[in-house]
Design an enzyme around this catalytic site. Structure first.
Site, mmCIF file in Angstrom:
data_model
loop_
_atom_site.group_PDB
_atom_site.id
_atom_site.type_symbol
_atom_site.label_atom_id
_atom_site.label_comp_id
_atom_site.label_asym_id
_atom_site.label_seq_id
_atom_site.Cartn_x
_atom_site.Cartn_y
_atom_site.Cartn_z
ATOM 1 N N PRO A 182 -12.092 32.576 14.766
ATOM 2 C CA PRO A 182 -11.378 33.182 15.891
ATOM 3 C C PRO A 182 -12.005 34.513 16.296
ATOM 4 O O PRO A 182 -12.528 35.235 15.447
ATOM 5 C CB PRO A 182 -9.973 33.401 15.336
ATOM 6 C CG PRO A 182 -9.935 32.741 14.003
ATOM 7 C CD PRO A 182 -11.350 32.686 13.538
ATOM 8 N N GLU A 183 -11.954 34.810 17.588
ATOM 9 C CA GLU A 183 -12.541 36.033 18.116
ATOM 10 C C GLU A 183 -11.417 36.990 18.521
ATOM 11 O O GLU A 183 -10.248 36.719 18.255
ATOM 12 C CB GLU A 183 -13.447 35.690 19.309
ATOM 13 C CG GLU A 183 -14.434 34.556 18.983
ATOM 14 C CD GLU A 183 -15.303 34.144 20.150
ATOM 15 O OE1 GLU A 183 -15.590 34.992 21.004
ATOM 16 O OE2 GLU A 183 -15.708 32.968 20.208
ATOM 17 N N LYS A 196 -12.533 41.646 15.288
ATOM 18 C CA LYS A 196 -11.945 40.408 14.782
ATOM 19 C C LYS A 196 -11.149 40.629 13.501
ATOM 20 O O LYS A 196 -10.747 39.677 12.846
ATOM 21 C CB LYS A 196 -13.059 39.394 14.503
ATOM 22 C CG LYS A 196 -13.942 39.091 15.703
ATOM 23 C CD LYS A 196 -14.995 38.061 15.294
ATOM 24 C CE LYS A 196 -16.226 38.150 16.156
ATOM 25 N NZ LYS A 196 -17.308 37.289 15.669
ATOM 26 N N ARG A 248 -26.360 29.084 16.985
ATOM 27 C CA ARG A 248 -25.089 29.067 17.716
ATOM 28 C C ARG A 248 -25.288 28.427 19.082
ATOM 29 O O ARG A 248 -26.216 28.778 19.816
ATOM 30 C CB ARG A 248 -24.554 30.483 17.915
ATOM 31 C CG ARG A 248 -24.024 31.090 16.628
ATOM 32 C CD ARG A 248 -24.141 32.587 16.731
ATOM 33 N NE ARG A 248 -23.693 33.232 15.525
ATOM 34 C CZ ARG A 248 -22.468 33.707 15.349
ATOM 35 N NH1 ARG A 248 -21.553 33.582 16.293
ATOM 36 N NH2 ARG A 248 -22.151 34.309 14.243
#
Ligand SMILES: [Zn+2]
Length: 267
Positions: free
Chosen positions: A2-3, A55, A254
């Protein structure tokens, strides 16, 4: 994942329910989740607040701060049963908070409250809070960097909160090719970048974060985010602006999406 928007959504959901409750006990079951702790202090105190930087999610007590990094797949669940992915449990006087993490890249770090500021200063400013002065410092650092823009903005020591999904979205909105060398960006590029970052993060928070089709992310009481319905480039096949086919490449393993017409490489 999660960001920033997901962690902020978790924080908001928890804050209205858990803050003020007294922590009675806690258990960290997994040695990887526990990898930065050398001891297990007794914390029988009331939760005075929940904060966030980048984060990181932080439970604030009078004498201790419990720092959560959710990694790739960490989530916080309230009053859920312990399951095979539960890495830690926090027993408050009314509710139980689980830290579940399938892939175990996340961690929990328990530090003394007075060390919190120094701890958080090790990462760059939160992208929702970047001041004009801080943005100038970031741009100065970019001039000395040989990184690609996408790597630079994902590096939490320069600025914190952006992960892979929102990096794709922000660069698309700013019409910056992800392979642009960061030291070649113009001041207008940076202006667009900072404006779009705040805009995209605020919208995602309003939507309670992004729940992708893998359903890894959901909120502490089980709700899903809805920002996946607002993504413009991540995992898309055609450009939102010009309908050109979107390219997918990997930068540092990524997934990176861009439209070669809207995001021209100028290097
Ligand atoms: Zn396009």
């Amino acid at each position: 994942m999660p960001e920033l928007p997901e962690v902020e959504s978790i924080k908001r959901s928890l804050s209205s329910n858990i803050v003020g409750q007294k922590l009675e006990n806690y258990k960290i079951y997994d040695h990887r989740t526990n990898r930065y702790n050398t001891r297990k202090p007794t914390i029988k105190e009331s939760l005075s607040g929940i904060s966030r930087k980048g984060k990181l999610l932080i439970f604030d007590f009078e004498h201790y701060s419990i720092i959560f990094h959710l990694g790739m797949s960490g989530r916080i669940q309230v009053n859920d049963k312990k399951n095979k992915h539960t890495r830690a449990r926090f027993y408050f006087d009314k509710d139980t908070v689980n830290f579940d993490d399938i892939r175990r890249f996340g961690f929990i770090n328990i530090i003394k409250a007075e060390l919190k500021i120094d701890y958080l200063n090790k990462i760059g400013p939160d992208v929702l809070e970047i001041s004009t002065k801080q943005s100038r410092i970031i741009i100065d650092k970019s001039k000395k960097s040989k990184s690609l823009i996408k790597d630079f903005i994902l590096n939490q020591k320069y600025m914190s909160g952006i992960g892979n999904i929102y990096a794709n979205e922000i660069l698309f909105a700013s019409r910056i090719h992800p392979e642009t060398k960061v030291n070649t960006l113009s001041s207008n590029n940076w202006k667009d970048f900072f404006n779009n970052t705040k805009k995209i993060m605020r919208l995602a928070i309003k939507n309670n974060g992004t729940t992708l089709s893998d359903m890894t992310y959901f909120l502490p009481y089980g709700e899903f985010g809805s920002n996946q319905n607002f993504l413009k480039i991540y995992s898309k096949t055609n450009c939102f602006n010009c309908e050109h086919i979107i390219d997918k490449i990997y930068i540092n393993q990524r997934a990176t999406y861009f439209c070669r017409k809207c995001q021209k490489l100028k290097n």
